[in-house]
Design a protein around this motif. Structure first.
Motif, PDB file in Angstrom:
ATOM      1  N   MET A   1     -11.489  -3.639   4.334  1.00 52.33           N
ATOM      2  CA  MET A   1     -10.973  -3.842   3.224  1.00 52.33           C
ATOM      3  C   MET A   1      -9.315  -3.408   3.151  1.00 52.33           C
ATOM      4  SD  MET A   1     -12.101  -2.420  -0.851  1.00 52.33           S
ATOM      5  CE  MET A   1     -11.194  -2.920  -1.970  1.00 52.33           C
ATOM      6  N   ASN A   2      -8.609  -4.356   2.743  1.00 49.41           N
ATOM      7  CA  ASN A   2      -7.217  -4.242   3.070  1.00 49.41           C
ATOM      8  C   ASN A   2      -6.479  -3.653   1.630  1.00 49.41           C
ATOM      9  OD1 ASN A   2      -7.436  -4.996   5.429  1.00 49.41           O
ATOM     10  ND2 ASN A   2      -6.580  -7.041   4.969  1.00 49.41           N
ATOM     11  N   PHE A   3      -5.674  -2.515   1.595  1.00 52.82           N
ATOM     12  CA  PHE A   3      -5.026  -1.816   0.536  1.00 52.82           C
ATOM     13  C   PHE A   3      -3.543  -2.169   0.549  1.00 52.82           C
ATOM     14  CE2 PHE A   3      -8.621   0.538  -1.018  1.00 52.82           C
ATOM     15  CZ  PHE A   3      -9.482   0.487   0.261  1.00 52.82           C
ATOM     16  N   LEU A   4      -2.912  -2.129  -0.598  1.00 52.41           N
ATOM     17  CA  LEU A   4      -1.623  -2.214  -0.573  1.00 52.41           C
ATOM     18  C   LEU A   4      -0.863  -1.243  -1.572  1.00 52.41           C
ATOM     19  CD1 LEU A   4       1.324  -3.338   0.100  1.00 52.41           C
ATOM     20  CD2 LEU A   4       1.070  -5.120  -1.729  1.00 52.41           C
ATOM     21  N   SER A   5       0.094  -0.319  -1.388  1.00 49.05           N
ATOM     22  CA  SER A   5       0.364   0.808  -2.133  1.00 49.05           C
ATOM     23  C   SER A   5       1.862   0.559  -1.977  1.00 49.05           C
ATOM     24  CB  SER A   5       0.205   2.145  -1.449  1.00 49.05           C
ATOM     25  OG  SER A   5       0.966   3.031  -2.315  1.00 49.05           O
ATOM     26  N   LEU A   6       2.611   0.434  -3.196  1.00 47.24           N
ATOM     27  CA  LEU A   6       4.110   0.157  -3.417  1.00 47.24           C
ATOM     28  C   LEU A   6       4.828   0.808  -4.740  1.00 47.24           C
ATOM     29  CD1 LEU A   6       5.972  -1.678  -1.769  1.00 47.24           C
ATOM     30  CD2 LEU A   6       5.256  -3.454  -3.627  1.00 47.24           C
ATOM     31  N   ASN A   7       5.929   1.383  -4.514  1.00 50.19           N
ATOM     32  CA  ASN A   7       6.580   1.977  -5.633  1.00 50.19           C
ATOM     33  C   ASN A   7       7.683   1.157  -5.665  1.00 50.19           C
ATOM     34  OD1 ASN A   7       8.471   3.582  -6.991  1.00 50.19           O
ATOM     35  ND2 ASN A   7       7.866   5.509  -6.287  1.00 50.19           N
ATOM     36  N   VAL A   8       7.612   0.306  -7.041  1.00 54.38           N
ATOM     37  CA  VAL A   8       8.323  -0.716  -7.177  1.00 54.38           C
ATOM     38  C   VAL A   8       9.515  -0.423  -8.124  1.00 54.38           C
ATOM     39  CG1 VAL A   8       6.360  -2.491  -7.061  1.00 54.38           C
ATOM     40  CG2 VAL A   8       6.983  -1.321  -9.095  1.00 54.38           C
ATOM     41  N   ARG A   9       9.611   0.675  -8.948  1.00 54.14           N
ATOM     42  CA  ARG A   9      10.651   1.255  -9.713  1.00 54.14           C
ATOM     43  C   ARG A   9      10.925   0.056 -10.698  1.00 54.14           C
ATOM     44  NH1 ARG A   9      15.134   4.458  -5.940  1.00 54.14           N
ATOM     45  NH2 ARG A   9      13.665   5.885  -5.358  1.00 54.14           N
ATOM     46  N   GLY A  10       9.896  -0.428 -11.426  1.00 51.67           N
ATOM     47  CA  GLY A  10       9.945  -1.194 -12.502  1.00 51.67           C
ATOM     48  C   GLY A  10       9.654  -2.616 -11.935  1.00 51.67           C
ATOM     49  N   ILE A  11       8.446  -3.181 -12.563  1.00 53.95           N
ATOM     50  CA  ILE A  11       7.568  -4.330 -12.040  1.00 53.95           C
ATOM     51  C   ILE A  11       8.080  -5.535 -12.786  1.00 53.95           C
ATOM     52  CG2 ILE A  11       5.453  -4.253 -13.300  1.00 53.95           C
ATOM     53  CD1 ILE A  11       4.083  -5.043 -10.809  1.00 53.95           C
ATOM     54  N   GLY A  12       8.973  -5.363 -13.855  1.00 54.03           N
ATOM     55  CA  GLY A  12       9.212  -6.641 -14.970  1.00 54.03           C
ATOM     56  C   GLY A  12      10.080  -7.597 -14.133  1.00 54.03           C
ATOM     57  N   GLN A  13      10.690  -7.156 -13.024  1.00 59.20           N
ATOM     58  CA  GLN A  13      11.686  -8.106 -12.517  1.00 59.20           C
ATOM     59  C   GLN A  13      10.829  -9.286 -11.824  1.00 59.20           C
ATOM     60  OE1 GLN A  13      14.815  -6.791 -10.187  1.00 59.20           O
ATOM     61  NE2 GLN A  13      15.347  -5.059 -11.755  1.00 59.20           N
ATOM     62  N   GLU A  14      11.047 -10.607 -12.069  1.00 58.87           N
ATOM     63  CA  GLU A  14      10.431 -11.569 -11.056  1.00 58.87           C
ATOM     64  C   GLU A  14      10.629 -11.630  -9.908  1.00 58.87           C
ATOM     65  OE1 GLU A  14      10.450 -16.720 -11.038  1.00 58.87           O
ATOM     66  OE2 GLU A  14      11.505 -15.690 -12.690  1.00 58.87           O
ATOM     67  N   ALA A  15      11.623 -11.120  -9.258  1.00 57.37           N
ATOM     68  CA  ALA A  15      11.855 -11.156  -7.691  1.00 57.37           C
ATOM     69  C   ALA A  15      10.666 -10.020  -7.163  1.00 57.37           C
ATOM     70  CB  ALA A  15      13.308 -10.652  -7.322  1.00 57.37           C
ATOM     71  N   LYS A  16      10.704  -8.860  -7.903  1.00 55.86           N
ATOM     72  CA  LYS A  16       9.735  -7.791  -7.455  1.00 55.86           C
ATOM     73  C   LYS A  16       8.136  -8.454  -7.377  1.00 55.86           C
ATOM     74  CE  LYS A  16      12.575  -3.975  -8.467  1.00 55.86           C
ATOM     75  NZ  LYS A  16      12.577  -2.454  -9.194  1.00 55.86           N
ATOM     76  N   ALA A  17       8.158  -9.040  -8.530  1.00 49.06           N
ATOM     77  CA  ALA A  17       6.646  -9.675  -8.671  1.00 49.06           C
ATOM     78  C   ALA A  17       6.125 -10.542  -7.625  1.00 49.06           C
ATOM     79  CB  ALA A  17       6.372 -10.396  -9.855  1.00 49.06           C
ATOM     80  N   ILE A 139      -4.261   6.905  -2.103  1.00 47.49           N
ATOM     81  CA  ILE A 139      -3.219   6.137  -1.530  1.00 47.49           C
ATOM     82  C   ILE A 139      -2.149   6.444  -2.293  1.00 47.49           C
ATOM     83  CG2 ILE A 139      -2.747   3.749  -1.263  1.00 47.49           C
ATOM     84  CD1 ILE A 139      -5.308   3.006  -1.140  1.00 47.49           C
ATOM     85  N   GLY A 140      -0.749   6.546  -1.870  1.00 48.59           N
ATOM     86  CA  GLY A 140       0.193   6.619  -2.653  1.00 48.59           C
ATOM     87  C   GLY A 140       1.309   7.688  -2.321  1.00 48.59           C
ATOM     88  N   TYR A 199      -2.074   7.577   3.118  1.00 46.68           N
ATOM     89  CA  TYR A 199      -3.361   6.819   2.924  1.00 46.68           C
ATOM     90  C   TYR A 199      -4.255   7.860   3.471  1.00 46.68           C
ATOM     91  CZ  TYR A 199      -1.948   1.998   2.149  1.00 46.68           C
ATOM     92  OH  TYR A 199      -1.300   1.052   1.867  1.00 46.68           O
ATOM     93  N   LEU A 200      -5.132   8.507   2.683  1.00 47.45           N
ATOM     94  CA  LEU A 200      -5.839   9.582   2.906  1.00 47.45           C
ATOM     95  C   LEU A 200      -7.440   9.289   2.653  1.00 47.45           C
ATOM     96  CD1 LEU A 200      -4.114  12.478   1.030  1.00 47.45           C
ATOM     97  CD2 LEU A 200      -3.864  12.026   3.490  1.00 47.45           C
TER      98      LEU A 200
END
Length: 303
Positions: A1-17, A139-140, A199-200
C-alpha cells in the motif's frame, strides 16, 4: 500500500493541487497525508482536484493559529475506514486494508514547534497505541531530528533528539529506511537543512499487490488550449494537402477527419516528448543542486 506525505503550506492554489495529483498518479498512491492545508474550514478544500478517481474520500483537521491544518484521503476500494481521532497536531485514521485481516491505524503527524508540546503529542500517541491494538503507521513532519547528521548548517537540539528517540523506543516504532534526498526541509534560501519528515511503523512494511486492468487505448480528444498553439493550424492544413480524397461526400469527410486525427496525434506526441525532456532536465538540475547543498553552500548564480 503506497502512502504520500506532503507539507504543502496552503493547498488552495491550483498549481499545488496539480502537483499532488501528479505525485499520486505516478506513485499509485492509496493513502494521502497533507500537512499545513491552512484552511480554517476543511470542508471547503477542493480535495477531489488532487486525485483522478471517484473512489477517494477524505477527512480533515481545521487550521488553527499561524500554521496547521491536516488532510487525510484514501482510496475506498483499498482502505475501508472505521473511525478517526483528531487533534491539532495529528489525525488517526482507523481502518482495514482490503485483503489484510488486522486493524490498521494510520497517523498523519504535524509536530509542534516547541519541545514541551512535542513531548505531550508523543505521549498522547504512545498512549493511543498502547490502548488500541493493531498495526500502527505514523507519517509526517515531526519537527524534530533523531541524530546530529540529520542537520546541516543549523543547530542540533540533543534534548529534543533524546525525547524523540525515547518515544520511538517506548512505542515500539521502527523508522523505514528513506531513499532520495538526505534532508526533507530547508529554509533561509536553502542554506539550513533538516530531516524532520518520517515514516514509522510497529510492523514490517505492508505490500499490496493489485492486478492491472487494461482498458484499451486512450480515446482521442482535442482540447481548447491546443487552439492557442500557433502551429496547430499548419498541422491541419498540412494533413489535408498531403492526401487525395475520393469517394462520396460522407466517405471523403470521414477520411479527412481520420487523416487530421492521425497528424494531430503525431504532433501531440512530439510536443509531449519535448515537454518531458525539458521537465526531466529541470528535475535533474534541481537534483544536482540538492546534492550540492548537502556538501556546500550554493554559489550566487546557482540559487
Amino acid at each position: 500500500m503506497n502512502f504520500l506525505s506532503l507539507n504543502v503550506r496552503g493547498i488552495g492554489q491550483e498549481a499545488k493541487a496539480r502537483r499532488v495529483s501528479n505525485l499520486m498518479f505516478v506513485h499509485k498512491i492509496y493513502f494521502l497525508c497533507i500537512k499545513e492545508t491552512q484552511f480554517t474550514d476543511g470542508s471547503k478544500i477542493r480535495a477531489r482536484s488532487s486525485w483522478r478517481s471517484d473512489s477517494f474520500e477524505w477527512d480533515f483537521v481545521n487550521f488553527n493559529g499561524r500554521s496547521g491544518g491536516l488532510l487525510c484521503a484514501w482510496d475506498m476500494e483499498v482502505f475501508m475506514v472505521v473511525s478517526t481521532i483528531k487533534s491539532k497536531f495529528y489525525m488517526v485514521v482507523k481502518g482495514k486494508i482490503k485483503g489484510y485481516d488486522q486493524i490498521v491505524f494510520i497517523v498523519n503527524v504535524y509536530g509542534p514547534r516547541n519541545l514541551p508540546d512535542r513531548k505531550m503529542v508523543w505521549l498522547e500517541l504512545q498512549q493511543l497505541k498502547e490502548n488500541n491494538p493493531g498495526v500502527w503507521v505514523l507519517i509526517g513532519d515531526f519537527n524534530a531530528v533523531r541524530f546530529m547528521e540529520d542537520k546541516c548548517n543549523s543547530d542540533f537540539d540533543p534534548a529534543c533528539a533524546t525525547a524523540l528517540n525515547g518515544f520511538l523506543t517506548k512505542a515500539y516504532l521502527h523508522q523505514f529506511t528513506m531513499k532520495g534526498q538526505r534532508y526533507t526541509y530547508c529554509k533561509d534560501k536553502d542554506r539550513k537543512l533538516s530531516k524532520i519528515d518520517r515514516y514509522l511503523s510497529d510492523h514490517s512494511p505492508l505490500v499490496l499487490i493489485s492486478h492491472p486492468f487494461d482498458y484499451g487505448p486512450c480515446p482521442f480528444r482535442v482540447f481548447n488550449s491546443w487552439l492557442e498553439v500557433p502551429n496547430l493550424e499548419a498541422v491541419v492544413v498540412g494533413a489535408l494537402s498531403s492526401m487525395q480524397f475520393v469517394g462520396s461526400p460522407d466517405v471523403i469527410l470521414s477520411s479527412k477527419l481520420k487523416c487530421i486525427k492521425e497528424e494531430i496525434k503525431k504532433w501531440v506526441n512530439i510536443r509531449k516528448s519535448k515537454a518531458t525532456e525539458k521537465y526531466d532536465k529541470a528535475c535533474s538540475d534541481l537534483h544536482d543542486l540538492d546534492l550540492a547543498m548537502e556538501e556546500r553552500d550554493l554559489e550566487e548564480e546557482e540559487e
